[in-house]
Motif scaffolding. Structure first.
Motif, PDB file in Angstrom:
ATOM      1  N   LEU A   1      90.235  63.896  55.101  1.00 17.32           N
ATOM      2  CA  LEU A   1      91.145  65.225  55.243  1.00 17.32           C
ATOM      3  C   LEU A   1      92.358  64.887  56.112  1.00 17.32           C
ATOM      4  O   LEU A   1      91.939  64.612  57.218  1.00 17.32           O
ATOM      5  CB  LEU A   1      90.250  66.389  55.410  1.00 17.32           C
ATOM      6  CG  LEU A   1      91.098  67.714  55.316  1.00 17.32           C
ATOM      7  CD1 LEU A   1      91.605  68.036  53.892  1.00 17.32           C
ATOM      8  CD2 LEU A   1      90.292  68.842  55.657  1.00 17.32           C
ATOM      9  N   GLY A   2      93.456  65.035  55.760  1.00 19.59           N
ATOM     10  CA  GLY A   2      94.709  65.008  56.580  1.00 19.59           C
ATOM     11  C   GLY A   2      95.231  63.776  56.797  1.00 19.59           C
ATOM     12  O   GLY A   2      96.220  63.408  57.505  1.00 19.59           O
ATOM     13  N   LYS A   3      94.468  62.649  56.194  1.00 24.18           N
ATOM     14  CA  LYS A   3      94.844  61.442  56.643  1.00 24.18           C
ATOM     15  C   LYS A   3      95.958  60.688  55.533  1.00 24.18           C
ATOM     16  O   LYS A   3      95.854  61.342  54.394  1.00 24.18           O
ATOM     17  CB  LYS A   3      93.738  60.272  56.556  1.00 24.18           C
ATOM     18  CG  LYS A   3      92.675  60.714  57.714  1.00 24.18           C
ATOM     19  CD  LYS A   3      93.002  59.936  59.056  1.00 24.18           C
ATOM     20  CE  LYS A   3      92.074  60.385  60.055  1.00 24.18           C
ATOM     21  NZ  LYS A   3      92.155  59.669  61.263  1.00 24.18           N
ATOM     22  N   LYS A   4      96.761  59.896  55.935  1.00 28.46           N
ATOM     23  CA  LYS A   4      97.738  59.363  54.956  1.00 28.46           C
ATOM     24  C   LYS A   4      97.557  57.905  54.662  1.00 28.46           C
ATOM     25  O   LYS A   4      96.916  57.302  55.436  1.00 28.46           O
ATOM     26  CB  LYS A   4      99.087  59.576  55.679  1.00 28.46           C
ATOM     27  CG  LYS A   4      99.565  60.972  55.890  1.00 28.46           C
ATOM     28  CD  LYS A   4      99.814  61.823  54.488  1.00 28.46           C
ATOM     29  CE  LYS A   4     100.059  63.359  55.228  1.00 28.46           C
ATOM     30  NZ  LYS A   4      99.772  64.333  54.067  1.00 28.46           N
ATOM     31  N   PRO A   5      97.928  57.497  53.541  1.00 26.51           N
ATOM     32  CA  PRO A   5      97.765  55.999  53.287  1.00 26.51           C
ATOM     33  C   PRO A   5      98.682  55.156  54.222  1.00 26.51           C
ATOM     34  O   PRO A   5      99.661  55.608  55.085  1.00 26.51           O
ATOM     35  CB  PRO A   5      98.441  55.795  51.903  1.00 26.51           C
ATOM     36  CG  PRO A   5      98.511  57.066  51.475  1.00 26.51           C
ATOM     37  CD  PRO A   5      98.663  58.138  52.573  1.00 26.51           C
TER      38      PRO A   5
END
Length: 89
Positions: A51-55
């Motif tokens: 949750l909330g992490k980006k590539p």
């Protein structure tokens, strides 16, 4: 929630809707999305994140290349958003 838990739950949901699913890895091509799904001639790929992490930059570069070839690629960071991808099809 762990990325692996999200991936497992979303994949189980996709399978319950009749999607074929495969863990996607390409040893000589880093940054590819985590999973590939097939149903009724449709192919889509998903990169799972917490949750909330980006590539990462590399992952985003690969996602952009795939999208430029009109391949549907999604970044999913929750069970609900993953289920939403499949509900849209």
């Amino acid at each position: 929630m762990l990325e692996s838990k999200i991936e497992k739950e979303v994949t189980n949901y996709a399978n319950s809707l009749g999607w074929l699913s495969y863990k996607f890895s390409s040893p000589n091509n880093k940054g590819v999305p985590d999973h590939i799904y097939f149903k009724d001639g449709c192919t889509l790929l998903i990169e799972f994140k917490q949750l909330g992490k980006k590539p990462t930059k590399l992952q985003q570069h690969v996602i952009n290349k795939l999208k430029s070839e009109l391949i549907p690629v999604y970044v999913v960071d929750s069970i609900q958003s993953g289920e939403g991808v499949f509900n849209a099809y």
